[in-house]
Design a protein around this motif. Structure first.
Motif, PDB file in Angstrom:
ATOM      1  N   ASP A  53      50.350  45.887  41.865  1.00 20.65           N
ATOM      2  CA  ASP A  53      49.590  46.980  42.485  1.00 20.65           C
ATOM      3  C   ASP A  53      49.978  47.172  43.942  1.00 20.65           C
ATOM      4  OD1 ASP A  53      48.446  44.584  43.234  1.00 20.65           O
ATOM      5  OD2 ASP A  53      46.381  45.163  42.793  1.00 20.65           O
ATOM      6  N   HIS A  59      49.992  40.511  38.600  1.00 27.58           N
ATOM      7  CA  HIS A  59      49.697  41.893  38.237  1.00 27.58           C
ATOM      8  C   HIS A  59      48.718  42.523  39.207  1.00 27.58           C
ATOM      9  CE1 HIS A  59      46.164  39.964  36.465  1.00 27.58           C
ATOM     10  NE2 HIS A  59      45.595  41.152  36.427  1.00 27.58           N
ATOM     11  N   LYS A  60      47.875  41.685  39.818  1.00 28.70           N
ATOM     12  CA  LYS A  60      46.820  42.200  40.694  1.00 28.70           C
ATOM     13  C   LYS A  60      46.838  41.429  42.006  1.00 28.70           C
ATOM     14  CE  LYS A  60      41.818  43.097  40.737  1.00 28.70           C
ATOM     15  NZ  LYS A  60      41.932  44.528  41.014  1.00 28.70           N
ATOM     16  N   SER A  92      45.676  52.383  42.791  1.00 32.83           N
ATOM     17  CA  SER A  92      46.243  51.057  42.514  1.00 32.83           C
ATOM     18  C   SER A  92      45.910  50.562  41.110  1.00 32.83           C
ATOM     19  CB  SER A  92      45.726  50.051  43.554  1.00 32.83           C
ATOM     20  OG  SER A  92      44.308  50.021  43.552  1.00 32.83           O
ATOM     21  N   ARG A  93      45.629  51.474  40.176  1.00 34.91           N
ATOM     22  CA  ARG A  93      45.231  51.065  38.834  1.00 34.91           C
ATOM     23  C   ARG A  93      46.380  50.521  37.995  1.00 34.91           C
ATOM     24  NH1 ARG A  93      42.266  56.429  36.981  1.00 34.91           N
ATOM     25  NH2 ARG A  93      44.062  57.246  38.132  1.00 34.91           N
ATOM     26  N   SER A 126      47.628  47.807  38.081  1.00 34.52           N
ATOM     27  CA  SER A 126      47.373  46.416  37.711  1.00 34.52           C
ATOM     28  C   SER A 126      46.815  46.300  36.302  1.00 34.52           C
ATOM     29  CB  SER A 126      46.411  45.768  38.715  1.00 34.52           C
ATOM     30  OG  SER A 126      45.188  46.490  38.758  1.00 34.52           O
ATOM     31  N   GLU A 127      46.073  47.317  35.857  1.00 30.19           N
ATOM     32  CA  GLU A 127      45.544  47.301  34.497  1.00 30.19           C
ATOM     33  C   GLU A 127      46.674  47.364  33.468  1.00 30.19           C
ATOM     34  OE1 GLU A 127      42.791  50.508  34.219  1.00 30.19           O
ATOM     35  OE2 GLU A 127      41.673  49.902  36.012  1.00 30.19           O
ATOM     36  N   ASP A 128      47.718  48.146  33.769  1.00 33.44           N
ATOM     37  CA  ASP A 128      48.847  48.264  32.846  1.00 33.44           C
ATOM     38  C   ASP A 128      49.681  46.994  32.792  1.00 33.44           C
ATOM     39  OD1 ASP A 128      48.114  50.911  32.342  1.00 33.44           O
ATOM     40  OD2 ASP A 128      49.346  51.662  33.994  1.00 33.44           O
ATOM     41  N   ALA A 173      48.551  43.828  33.260  1.00 33.80           N
ATOM     42  CA  ALA A 173      47.844  42.646  32.763  1.00 33.80           C
ATOM     43  C   ALA A 173      48.265  42.329  31.326  1.00 33.80           C
ATOM     44  CB  ALA A 173      46.337  42.880  32.831  1.00 33.80           C
ATOM     45  N   ASP A 174      48.272  41.026  31.024  1.00 27.91           N
ATOM     46  CA  ASP A 174      48.529  40.546  29.659  1.00 27.91           C
ATOM     47  C   ASP A 174      49.916  40.911  29.132  1.00 27.91           C
ATOM     48  OD1 ASP A 174      45.912  39.517  29.593  1.00 27.91           O
ATOM     49  OD2 ASP A 174      45.125  41.460  28.945  1.00 27.91           O
ATOM     50  N   ARG A 198      56.458  43.131  32.399  1.00 30.06           N
ATOM     51  CA  ARG A 198      55.844  43.570  33.662  1.00 30.06           C
ATOM     52  C   ARG A 198      56.869  44.267  34.549  1.00 30.06           C
ATOM     53  NH1 ARG A 198      51.995  38.786  36.103  1.00 30.06           N
ATOM     54  NH2 ARG A 198      50.444  38.730  34.416  1.00 30.06           N
TER      55      ARG A 198
END
Length: 943
Positions: free
Chosen positions: A177, A200-201, A215-216, A218-220, A222-223, A229
């Motif tokens: 992010d 990721h965040k 800054s969303r 980070s949701e994409d 994750a995991d 990534r």
């Protein structure tokens, strides 16, 4: 001291610049108060507030850099106010003068604690005035400790060579992010290095950055495993800054990674082996964008001695330097301009009409910068560019849908190509005597009507202006998507004469022809879209076949098996970017170009371009491309911020707001076209602007400021000529009855914005004093003038329709609105077929039930679109509209003669044997085709 609030800004560059300037001033006052034993609590609070506001942003620049900024904060916290003030002053001076770009700045000693914290405050000087190499910054995405970061910087610097063409510094972030935020904020970035290990965040608090960034991402991220990534992050950064060079460094299966994700990155390196090669690749990548093949070839040619035994006596200045009478040309223009003048197409140069060398390379680089498949340079403006595209794609008899309010070059171009034109109506803005843009429902209605008439196979192209002169921007992607659902092979020409800069802003870019074409093409290639389309068909099959009226309100999807993405954009580089006047480009994203268009395009290009093009214009297009490829994002951000500051300065000024205000999105775009419901997206933060630009049918370009001046009592033309231009030298182009249009561009400065505000305040103050001295009678006259300017316009005519002589029948025998403009245009070449009628005579004939047909284009300027075209029937609404225009310049109308119209005999001869009933103009000026259709012999045929 005025408070610095990030919410008052729409881009970070001006907020940051103002904050550092105010911090320097406050720090100096704090140090002075402390040294004289005066109270410091309030000053320290002000300084602390400024430092706190700057802190979240300084993480994303190499200078002064997060480490050095943190050490500067510690100086303040420790109460070393004098040392702190000197440090802040040096930093701010380097930022203001941009001397930090020399590369030899405090950044080099940022980790030398002794140098930064000595009692005498001696520090290395920031300036590096002798270094003129271009400077940029590289983003590194990896979670690392401070010592690791310091070692990485040291390693990169160790590879520098004195003969490197550029210098760069690193910005290091530890999460995805933060990488996206850096790409949005830091306009100095030219490359991104994604390493394998990053979070990721972010572990930092990023809420303060919400006004500028989303800054969303980070949701994409994750995991997902590290390799995925990296791929997701690369795609996110490319969406924001497609011009950045992306590199991947990994330790695992580098060969396999290169095969799987290499299309997202310029190079993939092994982490332990590739530091030097990465450094060289970064420099090489920037050098590719820096390269100007044609400008460099022309510059080299100008230094060669030549003997000219051909055309162009002015070549290398020979006809000037030996002259006794025109040597002042050299003193005014400089010798280099003439040294580069030549008619040669060899010797290292190239031919515009058949480029194979540096000019072709320059156009290929432009295509990459603007996101097209092909780009062509044009040296005589977008007027010619529009005609080239029209001639290349339109054959006589093809039907073309055209915005009636588009530039006159489209009208002339379709006439020359022999197109049958269906004019589209934009929504009116009667209060301001202007038109907006063409609603999608209007376009779909015309296409569906032509389908009913059995003419859809003849429909070739849709021509629209994006953005309009007044700043209304289409949802380009949706327009094309829904039109392709009706006509799968429809060609789109987006006239982006005033929108070339839009490519270089992440929000603007989505609504440009080239970006939307790419998105649409990729979507229809995606198997997920095919599944969605099949579901769409299945759902429609469960209901009765929708009527055309129902289709107007439904979201239509094109069949991916049939739809072809065929998009052309024409841009006046010289209007909004850097180029000599008349420098324009044609951008092509057409799936069928090579198979169907290449040959005819070449013929059209040959037909309209000069065989003796101006090489200076071509070289300036090459240089202008280099500029936007390397600093376009920065320049466009500044352009928008200057516009927003101008808006706020006008509307927040107590005197100016009494007589004028900047029209908002809600005032220029009706609510029905704004499903987001955001009335002021330009002033309510980046998130709202992004939401409106994602959802609304039309949005407003923030760089256009339409100033409503009705309460002043001045009409737009008078305000422009007598006040702005004659008295103060403020140049503008567009006016309406009660508005004037200001446009910021990449050359606009804060000083020029301040000057304009100063001028407007002077005008308002003089008006205020003048009104205070008026007599009661004079005041009544003024009030009547204001009332006439603030009331809605009495007439905003739609297209009245073509005379039946220039129409043909639909498949069902009913008339359709397209007209043969070329037939009408060339009919006027026989003088005896034409006569002149005064406005009163035309109106008298209309009142008597007769049709009067224009023999010419009648074009008020501004705004510059035809109110009448050859073959169009006059209406009383059109006469009234022209009568009350505030502009004295009306092309095609001669006040001492009147309007040039066809005689009854000419119309009789032009009428085909089989015809349709006349188009009837309804009360508001729009054309309503008569239901009656019949057959009759014309007198000419009977004779």
């Amino acid at each position: 001291m005025a408070e610095v609030n990030a919410r008052a800004y729409n881009s970070v560059w001006q907020f940051r610049a103002d904050a550092w300037c105010r911090l320097e001033e406050a720090a100096e006052r704090l140090a002075r108060a402390s040294s004289h034993g005066k109270p410091t609590d309030q000053l320290a609070e002000t300084v602390g507030d400024l430092v706190t506001k700057l802190a979240p942003y300084e993480h994303f620049w190499a200078f002064p850099g997060k480490t050095f900024f943190a050490q500067t904060q510690r100086q303040f916290s420790a109460g070393h106010y004098d040392r702190f003030a000197r440090t802040v002053a040096k930093i701010n001076r380097a930022l203001v003068t941009e001397s930090y770009r020399g590369g030899e700045s405090l950044i080099n000693v940022a980790h030398d604690h002794e140098a930064l914290n000595t009692d005498n405050g001696q520090q290395e000087d920031i300036s590096a005035e002798g270094n003129e190499r271009p400077y940029f910054e590289v983003l590194v995405v990896e979670t690392m400790s401070e010592s690791q970061e310091r070692a990485l910087r040291k390693a990169v610097r160790s590879w520098r060579r004195a003969d490197d063409e550029f210098i760069y510094e690193l910005v290091v972030v530890g999460s995805g992010d933060e990488a996206v935020i850096a790409a949005r904020l830091n306009v100095n970035l030219q490359a991104v290095v994604v390493r394998r290990r990053f979070a990721h965040k972010s572990s930092r608090e990023l809420a303060a950055l919400g006004d500028f960034v989303d800054s969303r991402v980070s949701e994409d991220l994750a995991d997902h495993p590290p390799e995925e990534r990296a791929q997701i992050l690369a795609a996110s950064i490319s969406d924001i800054r497609p011009e950045l060079d992306l590199y991947l460094m990994t330790e695992i299966e580098v060969e396999d990674m290169a095969g799987r994700v290499g299309h997202n990155f310029r190079r993939v390196f092994h982490a332990r082996e590739g530091v030097l090669e990465l450094h060289l690749s970064i420099l090489h990548g920037v050098a590719e964008r820096y390269r100007t093949p044609f400008f460099s070839a022309l510059k080299q040619y100008s230094h060669r001695p030549t003997g000219v035994f051909h055309a162009l006596p002015i070549s290398q200045g020979k006809s000037i330097v030996n002259s006794h009478w025109i040597k002042d040309m050299v003193s005014f223009y400089g010798l280099d301009v003439f040294m580069a003048e030549t008619s040669a197409t060899c010797g290292g140069l190239d031919s515009l009409l058949e480029p194979t060398g540096p000019l072709r390379e320059a156009q290929d680089l432009a295509a990459k910068a603007y996101g097209s498949r092909h780009t062509y340079f044009v040296t005589n403006g977008t007027s010619t560019a529009n005609k080239i595209v029209g001639m290349a794609l339109i054959a006589p008899g093809d039907i073309v849908l055209v915005d009636r309010n588009c530039h006159q070059s489209h009208h002339y171009g379709t006439m020359m190509a022999g197109a049958h034109v269906t004019y589209l109506e934009a929504y009116p803005l009667s209060k301001y005597s202007m038109y907006g843009a063409v609603p999608l429902v209007e376009i779909k209605s015309k296409l569906l009507g032509l389908r009913r008439a059995g003419k859809l196979d003849r429909v070739k192209m849709l021509m629209l202006t994006n953005c309009t002169f007044d700043g209304v921007v289409y949802d380009v992607e949706r327009v094309m998507e829904e039109c392709l659902a009706i006509k799968p092979d429809l060609v789109f020409l987006w006239d982006e004469a005033w929108f070339a800069f839009a490519r270089f802003h992440p929000v603007y870019r989505t609504r440009t022809g080239m970006a939307a074409a790419k998105t649409l093409r990729e979507r229809m290639k995606d198997p997920a879209y095919r599944e969605r389309y099949n579901e769409y068909l299945a759902e429609r099959a469960m209901h009765p076949e929708p009527t055309d009226e129902e289709l107007l309100t439904q979201r239509l999807l094109p069949d991916p098996a049939q739809a072809r993405v065929r998009v052309y954009s024409t841009q006046s580089t010289h209007k909004t970017l850097t180029s000599l006047r008349q420098g324009s480009m044609i951008h092509v994203f057409d799936q069928d170009f090579d198979q169907k268009v290449a040959e005819t395009f070449h013929e059209a290009y040959m037909a309209h371009n000069s065989t003796s093009p101006n090489y200076q214009i071509l070289a300036s297009l090459d240089l202008g491309r280099r500029q936007v490829a390397l600093e376009g994002v920065e320049l466009v951000q500044k352009q928008i911020e200057n516009a927003m500051q101008l808006r706020d300065a006008i509307d927040n000024h107590p005197l100016l707001s009494k007589y004028m205000h900047c029209l908002s999105t809600a005032e220029l775009i009706p609510e029905e076209f704004r499903p987001s419901g955001i009335a002021q997206p330009l002033r309510s933060g980046l998130a709202n602007m992004m939401a409106a630009w994602a959802a609304d049918e039309f949005v407003l370009d923030p760089s256009r400021i339409t100033l409503y001046i009705g309460p002043t009592g001045y009409d737009g033309d008078t305000f422009k000529r007598q006040q702005l231009m004659d008295r103060y030298g403020v140049q503008i182009n567009k006016t309406s009855r009660n508005t004037v249009l200001f446009m910021t561009n990449i050359g606009t400065t804060r000083s020029s914005v301040a000057y304009l505000v100063e001028v407007l305040v002077k005008i308002a103050r003089e008006l205020d004093d003048h009104l205070a001295d008026l007599s009661q009678t004079e005041r009544a006259i003024h009030d009547r003038q204001v009332a006439s300017l603030t009331a809605d316009a009495t007439s905003m005519p739609d297209f009245s329709g073509f005379h039946t002589s220039f129409l043909d029948l639909g498949g069902d025998g009913e008339p359709t609105p397209e007209g043969d403009v070329r037939k009408a245009f060339y009919l006027a070449y026989t003088d005896s077929f034409c006569e002149y009628l005064s406005p009163e005579e035309v109106e008298s004939k209309i009142d008597a039930g007769q049709q009067v047909v224009s023999a010419t284009f009648v074009t008020p300027y501004p705004p510059g679109f035809p109110v009448l075209v050859p073959g169009q029937v006059f209406s009383k609404q059109i006469l009234n509209f022209i009568r009350f225009l505030d502009t004295p310049e009306i092309h095609g109308y001669q006040p001492h003669l009147g309007y040039r119209v066809y005689t009854d005999k000419a119309i009789e001869m032009a009428t085909p044997t089989t015809t349709v009933a006349p188009a009837i103009t309804n009360g508001n000026g729009s054309a309503a085709a008569s239901k009656h259709s019949g057959k009759r012999k014309s007198k000419a045929a009977a004779d």
